[in-house]
Structure formats: structure tokens, C-alpha cells
Design a protein around this motif. Structure first.
Motif, PDB file in Angstrom:
ATOM      1  N   ALA A   1       1.455  12.635   1.797  1.00 26.86           N
ATOM      2  CA  ALA A   1       0.042  12.217   1.893  1.00 26.86           C
ATOM      3  C   ALA A   1      -0.228  11.601   3.268  1.00 26.86           C
ATOM      4  O   ALA A   1       0.690  11.111   3.928  1.00 26.86           O
ATOM      5  CB  ALA A   1      -0.263  11.218   0.784  1.00 26.86           C
TER       6      ALA A   1
ATOM      7  N   ASP B   1      -5.336   7.935   4.493  1.00 33.72           N
ATOM      8  CA  ASP B   1      -5.940   7.834   3.166  1.00 33.72           C
ATOM      9  C   ASP B   1      -5.393   6.649   2.364  1.00 33.72           C
ATOM     10  O   ASP B   1      -5.933   6.308   1.319  1.00 33.72           O
ATOM     11  CB  ASP B   1      -5.696   9.133   2.371  1.00 33.72           C
ATOM     12  CG  ASP B   1      -6.375  10.320   3.033  1.00 33.72           C
ATOM     13  OD1 ASP B   1      -7.406  10.098   3.708  1.00 33.72           O
ATOM     14  OD2 ASP B   1      -5.862  11.452   2.900  1.00 33.72           O
ATOM     15  N   SER B   2      -4.298   6.070   2.839  1.00 32.99           N
ATOM     16  CA  SER B   2      -3.657   5.008   2.053  1.00 32.99           C
ATOM     17  C   SER B   2      -3.765   3.637   2.717  1.00 32.99           C
ATOM     18  O   SER B   2      -3.484   2.623   2.091  1.00 32.99           O
ATOM     19  CB  SER B   2      -2.168   5.323   1.864  1.00 32.99           C
ATOM     20  OG  SER B   2      -2.001   6.650   1.464  1.00 32.99           O
TER      21      SER B   2
ATOM     22  N   ALA C   1       3.863   6.435  -4.953  1.00 34.27           N
ATOM     23  CA  ALA C   1       3.926   6.685  -6.394  1.00 34.27           C
ATOM     24  C   ALA C   1       2.809   7.624  -6.828  1.00 34.27           C
ATOM     25  O   ALA C   1       2.992   8.475  -7.696  1.00 34.27           O
ATOM     26  CB  ALA C   1       3.833   5.370  -7.153  1.00 34.27           C
ATOM     27  N   GLN C   2       1.638   7.490  -6.172  1.00 38.13           N
ATOM     28  CA  GLN C   2       0.489   8.302  -6.619  1.00 38.13           C
ATOM     29  C   GLN C   2       0.440   9.676  -5.965  1.00 38.13           C
ATOM     30  O   GLN C   2       0.109  10.669  -6.608  1.00 38.13           O
ATOM     31  CB  GLN C   2      -0.809   7.551  -6.317  1.00 38.13           C
ATOM     32  CG  GLN C   2      -1.044   6.390  -7.275  1.00 38.13           C
ATOM     33  CD  GLN C   2      -2.269   5.580  -6.898  1.00 38.13           C
ATOM     34  OE1 GLN C   2      -2.838   5.769  -5.818  1.00 38.13           O
ATOM     35  NE2 GLN C   2      -2.656   4.659  -7.771  1.00 38.13           N
ATOM     36  N   HIS C   3       0.752   9.737  -4.655  1.00 34.23           N
ATOM     37  CA  HIS C   3       0.495  10.991  -3.923  1.00 34.23           C
ATOM     38  C   HIS C   3       1.720  11.609  -3.264  1.00 34.23           C
ATOM     39  O   HIS C   3       1.620  12.655  -2.645  1.00 34.23           O
ATOM     40  CB  HIS C   3      -0.558  10.749  -2.837  1.00 34.23           C
ATOM     41  CG  HIS C   3      -1.775  10.035  -3.336  1.00 34.23           C
ATOM     42  ND1 HIS C   3      -2.640  10.609  -4.240  1.00 34.23           N
ATOM     43  CD2 HIS C   3      -2.254   8.797  -3.092  1.00 34.23           C
ATOM     44  CE1 HIS C   3      -3.618   9.740  -4.518  1.00 34.23           C
ATOM     45  NE2 HIS C   3      -3.390   8.630  -3.829  1.00 34.23           N
TER      46      HIS C   3
ATOM     47  N   LYS D   1       2.510   1.936  -3.375  1.00 37.31           N
ATOM     48  CA  LYS D   1       1.517   2.424  -4.325  1.00 37.31           C
ATOM     49  C   LYS D   1       1.149   3.881  -4.034  1.00 37.31           C
ATOM     50  O   LYS D   1       1.112   4.727  -4.928  1.00 37.31           O
ATOM     51  CB  LYS D   1       0.265   1.547  -4.229  1.00 37.31           C
ATOM     52  CG  LYS D   1      -0.493   1.416  -5.529  1.00 37.31           C
ATOM     53  CD  LYS D   1      -1.505   0.307  -5.461  1.00 37.31           C
ATOM     54  CE  LYS D   1      -2.900   0.878  -5.577  1.00 37.31           C
ATOM     55  NZ  LYS D   1      -3.942  -0.070  -5.194  1.00 37.31           N
ATOM     56  N   ALA D   2       0.919   4.175  -2.730  1.00 43.50           N
ATOM     57  CA  ALA D   2       0.505   5.529  -2.345  1.00 43.50           C
ATOM     58  C   ALA D   2       1.625   6.539  -2.600  1.00 43.50           C
ATOM     59  O   ALA D   2       1.365   7.670  -3.011  1.00 43.50           O
ATOM     60  CB  ALA D   2       0.098   5.545  -0.873  1.00 43.50           C
TER      61      ALA D   2
ATOM     62  N   ASP E   1       0.845  -1.211   0.000  1.00 44.99           N
ATOM     63  CA  ASP E   1       0.000   0.000   0.000  1.00 44.99           C
ATOM     64  C   ASP E   1       0.875   1.254   0.000  1.00 44.99           C
ATOM     65  O   ASP E   1       0.593   2.235  -0.685  1.00 44.99           O
ATOM     66  CB  ASP E   1      -0.876   0.049   1.262  1.00 44.99           C
ATOM     67  CG  ASP E   1      -1.858  -1.102   1.324  1.00 44.99           C
ATOM     68  OD1 ASP E   1      -2.185  -1.652   0.255  1.00 44.99           O
ATOM     69  OD2 ASP E   1      -2.285  -1.455   2.445  1.00 44.99           O
TER      70      ASP E   1
END
Ligand SMILES: [Zn+2]
Length: 365
Positions: free
Chosen positions: A295, A299-300, A289-291, A286-287, A283
Motif C-alpha cells: 500500500a 494513504d496511511s 494489517a489492513q492493506h 495498522k495499515a 499508523d
């Protein structure tokens, strides 16, 4: 199981067909067409294979529905080209119950063969086995003889085939499950070797079955040993108690710090003294890379988590860890986090316990 398709659900049990099954159908269809050049006989051959597998499916339901009577659920039935597998959730608590479950499948096959025998007898089309070539012999007679063969083959004491399960259950009544399984598995592997050698010279399917029996025997032996080692051990005794946690409002950068420091891979997330989620390494990656690393953890993280309690037996917790695909289980006492339980953590305990048991067995007393 990988590479399998769900084809239906009967009595609440999923039925999967392995992809190689389609290859088998294709193979028999092509062979039949090359020999006969007739579409009709290809259709008959394919229908024959399907009917044989319907019989095997009924056989597996014999196991599954008997297991249900003893409170053991079946996760699903998979049809492979070498036969069927009913994946039971666990062993029933009494060896007598395993015996009944193991024998129920062959009994269904006997019932199918008997039913077909009566139909053929009444209609006067019964033929003996030696008269049945690939094309000769009545269609239903062939299905009947296949069911007879399934019964005879399955009752060989080659654990984990049905006969082997009957043997294990019978031994377990006197010797306990662990020793009974070890003996049955040794006999199972001996049969696997025999199948492998005979199959090499005669029938490649037998070689597949040899692999299946060998891996199955070894896998179940390990599984039983693990379960015995974890039986009656409370989670408290082997949980990781030195745990780093995160707050819902922490930035992901804090998880990165913990991860790089080597504490854990997955982190329980706390809000108002309660565990509200788990941030796994996957998780986190992934988080990030996205945010980015600023962040919020909240939220992740995943909120669907499995938790355990200090007094729960590791045997149960371990089962849930594997079944529900939760890599890390927060451990609670009176609602507060006191540790985590992971698959590696349980694996290490089993390994250490095995080493100690081996030493004890080797030490003369
Ligand atoms: Zn069976």
C-alpha cells in the motif's frame, strides 16, 4: 484526566468530574440512609455535598479567571473527591502573577463564607462550629464552615496547594523559579508526610491528599527543572539530524525496512521537497494489517502534523509536543526538512544536561 466525565463548560473552561466523585456521593448517601432511614435526609446530605463542591468549583474559577487576566489559559477544571484542580497551561511569567493566581481561589472561598455569614446573621440562624454535628446545625451554616475550613487548609504552605504556591512565588522573586520550587517542593513533601501520618490515624481522605501533595510537589519540581534546562535552547541544538524519510508513493514495505534497521519509529513523508505528513509506527502497523506492505505511504500517513523550526526554543516546541499529542515533529529550515524532534530526544537532553549540572555542582571551584 482519565476516568473523568465532562459535565459542562463555563466561560470557555471545561469542567470535568472524576469518576470517584460518584462513588463519594453514593458512599455518603448510603451512610446517611443507614443512620437515618429517611430519604429526605439522604437528599439533604447529597445536596450538601453538591453545594460544597459548587463552592470548590467557584474557588477553582477564582484561580482560572485570574490566570486568564495574565494571559494564561486553563485547560480545564477537574473535581476530585478531595477537592478541585484547575489545570493551567503554564506558569505566568512573573512570580507576582503566580502569587495573585494562587491567592484568588482562597479569596473566592472567603467571599462565599462571608456572603453566607451575612445571610445567616440577617436571618438569625447562625450557629457556631462546635454545635454542628452530622445532622445538627443549619444547612447553610455547614456550607459556610466548610468554606472556612477550605481556606485554612489551602493556605498551609504545602506546595502545590495554594499556600505552597504563594510561598514558591514569594521565594521566586528573590531566588528564581527553579530554586524556589525545589525549596517549596521539599516543604510540600514534609507536609505530605505529616498528612499521611495524621490521616492514617484519623481520616483516610487526608491520606489521599498526602499522596496528591507528594506526587504534585515532585512532579512540578521536575517540570520546572526541565523547563529551565530547555529555556533558550534552539531546536537545532538537540534535534535528530540523521533522518530517514519516505515519499508519498513509496510502499509501506520501505517503512518496514527503515523501522527494522532501527533508524526511527516515525517517518516524515516528503512530496516535492515539502513535508506533507508523518507515518508513525502505530499508523504503519495498522495499515499493514489492513492493506498489506504494498500500500502507498501517502494513504496511511497522518496529514495533521505539528512542525517546528530550527530557531524555535525547545521549551515551546516541547510544550506543543506534549499538549498536541504529536510524537514526532519535523524540523524545518527555510521550508525544508532538516531533522526531527521527539519526546525521547528531549528527555535524553534533559537527562544529560542534569548529569553535567550535577557534576559542575560537585566540582570544587
Ligand atoms: Zn485553590
Amino acid at each position: 484526566m482519565k476516568w473523568s466525565w465532562r459535565v459542562g463548560r463555563v466561560a470557555g473552561i471545561d469542567i470535568d468530574v472524576h469518576a470517584t466523585f460518584a462513588l463519594l456521593i453514593l458512599y455518603v448517601a448510603i451512610v446517611e440512609y443507614q443512620q437515618s432511614r429517611s430519604v429526605t435526609s439522604v437528599a439533604v446530605t447529597v445536596a450538601f455535598v453538591l453545594l460544597v463542591f459548587a463552592s470548590i468549583l467557584a474557588h477553582e474559577f477564582g484561580h482560572a479567571l485570574t490566570a486568564r487576566r495574565y494571559g494564561v489559559a486553563t485547560r480545564g477544571i477537574t473535581l476530585l473527591p478531595i477537592g478541585g484542580v484547575a489545570r493551567l497551561d503554564r506558569l505566568p511569567s512573573k512570580p507576582q502573577q503566580e502569587l495573585a493566581i494562587a491567592i484568588a481561589g482562597p479569596l473566592v472561598s472567603v467571599a462565599i463564607a462571608l456572603g453566607l455569614y451575612l445571610v445567616l446573621r440577617i436571618s438569625g440562624t447562625l450557629v457556631v462550629m462546635s454545635d454542628i454535628g452530622s445532622s445538627g446545625g443549619g444547612f447553610l451554616a455547614r456550607v459556610m464552615w466548610v468554606n472556612v475550613a477550605v481556606v485554612l487548609f489551602n493556605l498551609l504552605p504545602a506546595f502545590p496547594m495554594d499556600g505552597g504556591r504563594v510561598l514558591r512565588a514569594a521565594l521566586a522573586i528573590k531566588l528564581g523559579t527553579v530554586r524556589a520550587t525545589a525549596i517549596a517542593a521539599r516543604i510540600g513533601r514534609a507536609f505530605a508526610l505529616l498528612f499521611g501520618i495524621v490521616g492514617f490515624f484519623t481520616n483516610p481522605f487526608l491520606v489521599f491528599i498526602a499522596f496528591f501533595v507528594w506526587l504534585g510537589a515532585t512532579g512540578e519540581e521536575t517540570h520546572t527543572r526541565v523547563q529551565a534546562a530547555l529555556h533558550d535552547v534552539p531546536v537545532e541544538r538537540l534535534m535528530i539530524s540523521d533522518v530517514r524519510t519516505l515519499g508519498v508513493n513509496d510502499p509501506l514495505a520501505r517503512a518496514v525496512q527503515h523501522l527494522l534497521a532501527g533508524f526511527q519509529q516515525d517517518f516524515p513523508v516528503i512530496e516535492d521537497d515539502h513535508v506533507v505528513g508523518v507515518l508513525t509506527r502505530a499508523d504503519l502497523v495498522k495499515a499493514l494489517a489492513q492493506h498489506g506492505d504494498q500500500a502507498r505511504v501517502g494513504d496511511s500517513m497522518r496529514r495533521q502534523i505539528c512542525v517546528t523550526h530550527v530557531r524555535e526554543s525547545v521549551e515551546h516546541a516541547f510544550e506543543r509536543l506534549q499538549r498536541d499529542d504529536c510524537q514526532t515533529m519535523p524540523v524545518l529550515r527555510d521550508g525544508s526538512l532538516v531533522g526531527v524532534l521527539t519526546l525521547e530526544n528531549v528527555g535524553e537532553y534533559v537527562m544529560l544536561r542534569g548529569a553535567l549540572d550535577a557534576r559542575r555542582a560537585a566540582t570544587p571551584t
